[in-house]
Structures are given as C-alpha cells and as structure tokens.
Scaffold this motif. Structure first.
Motif, PDB file in Angstrom:
ATOM      1  N   GLY A   1       0.659   1.865  -6.672  1.00 37.64           N
ATOM      2  CA  GLY A   1       0.464   0.467  -7.025  1.00 37.64           C
ATOM      3  C   GLY A   1      -0.881   0.233  -7.676  1.00 37.64           C
TER       4      GLY A   1
ATOM      5  N   LYS B   1       7.073   3.003  -2.737  1.00 35.63           N
ATOM      6  CA  LYS B   1       5.910   3.483  -3.473  1.00 35.63           C
ATOM      7  C   LYS B   1       4.655   3.275  -2.643  1.00 35.63           C
ATOM      8  CE  LYS B   1       7.637   3.052  -8.143  1.00 35.63           C
ATOM      9  NZ  LYS B   1       7.273   2.651  -9.490  1.00 35.63           N
TER      10      LYS B   1
ATOM     11  N   TYR C   1       2.550  -0.814  -1.926  1.00 31.40           N
ATOM     12  CA  TYR C   1       2.550  -0.888  -3.385  1.00 31.40           C
ATOM     13  C   TYR C   1       2.030  -2.236  -3.882  1.00 31.40           C
ATOM     14  CZ  TYR C   1       4.072  -0.706  -8.230  1.00 31.40           C
ATOM     15  OH  TYR C   1       4.083  -0.728  -9.602  1.00 31.40           O
ATOM     16  N   GLN C   2       2.521  -3.338  -3.314  1.00 31.98           N
ATOM     17  CA  GLN C   2       2.087  -4.672  -3.746  1.00 31.98           C
ATOM     18  C   GLN C   2       0.580  -4.838  -3.607  1.00 31.98           C
ATOM     19  OE1 GLN C   2       4.501  -6.932  -1.036  1.00 31.98           O
ATOM     20  NE2 GLN C   2       5.967  -7.522  -2.630  1.00 31.98           N
TER      21      GLN C   2
ATOM     22  N   TYR D   1      -1.198  -2.682  -6.192  1.00 25.25           N
ATOM     23  CA  TYR D   1      -1.092  -3.268  -7.527  1.00 25.25           C
ATOM     24  C   TYR D   1      -2.111  -4.402  -7.693  1.00 25.25           C
ATOM     25  CZ  TYR D   1       1.192  -4.837 -11.825  1.00 25.25           C
ATOM     26  OH  TYR D   1       1.454  -5.162 -13.128  1.00 25.25           O
TER      27      TYR D   1
END
Length: 54
Positions: A10, A5, A40-41, A44
């Motif tokens: 995210g 992703k 993504y991390q 997010y």
C-alpha cells in the motif's frame, strides 16, 4: 494463501500514485494499523502523505 495486500504494498502504491511509477522509493516506515483500516489502506494513505511531503 492470503489475498490481502500488505502495508508495504500500500505504501509503495500510494507513494507512486503521487510521484509516478518510476519514482525512487523512500524506506518503508514503522507503522501501527489504526482501527477500521486494512494494512494496505493505511499503507496507501501513508505513502501518499510521504510523497506529498517530499
């Protein structure tokens, strides 16, 4: 085909985890991915931070 992703995905997920699924989204910020995190991390984490700040 990649299953990873993106930062944007995210960011949206992180923002909506705080503001709710129907929340209007701010613009996706420019970003650099720090070592040790996936796109993504990092997205997010940034989305949650932006939501908490607004």
């Amino acid at each position: 085909m990649s299953q990873q992703k993106t930062f944007s995905e995210g960011f949206i997920d992180g923002y909506r985890s705080v503001k709710g699924a129907g929340a209007a989204l701010p613009g996706i910020p420019a970003h650099a991915i720090p070592a040790g995190k996936t796109e993504y991390q990092h997205g997010y984490d940034e989305g949650k931070r932006k939501a908490a700040d607004s």
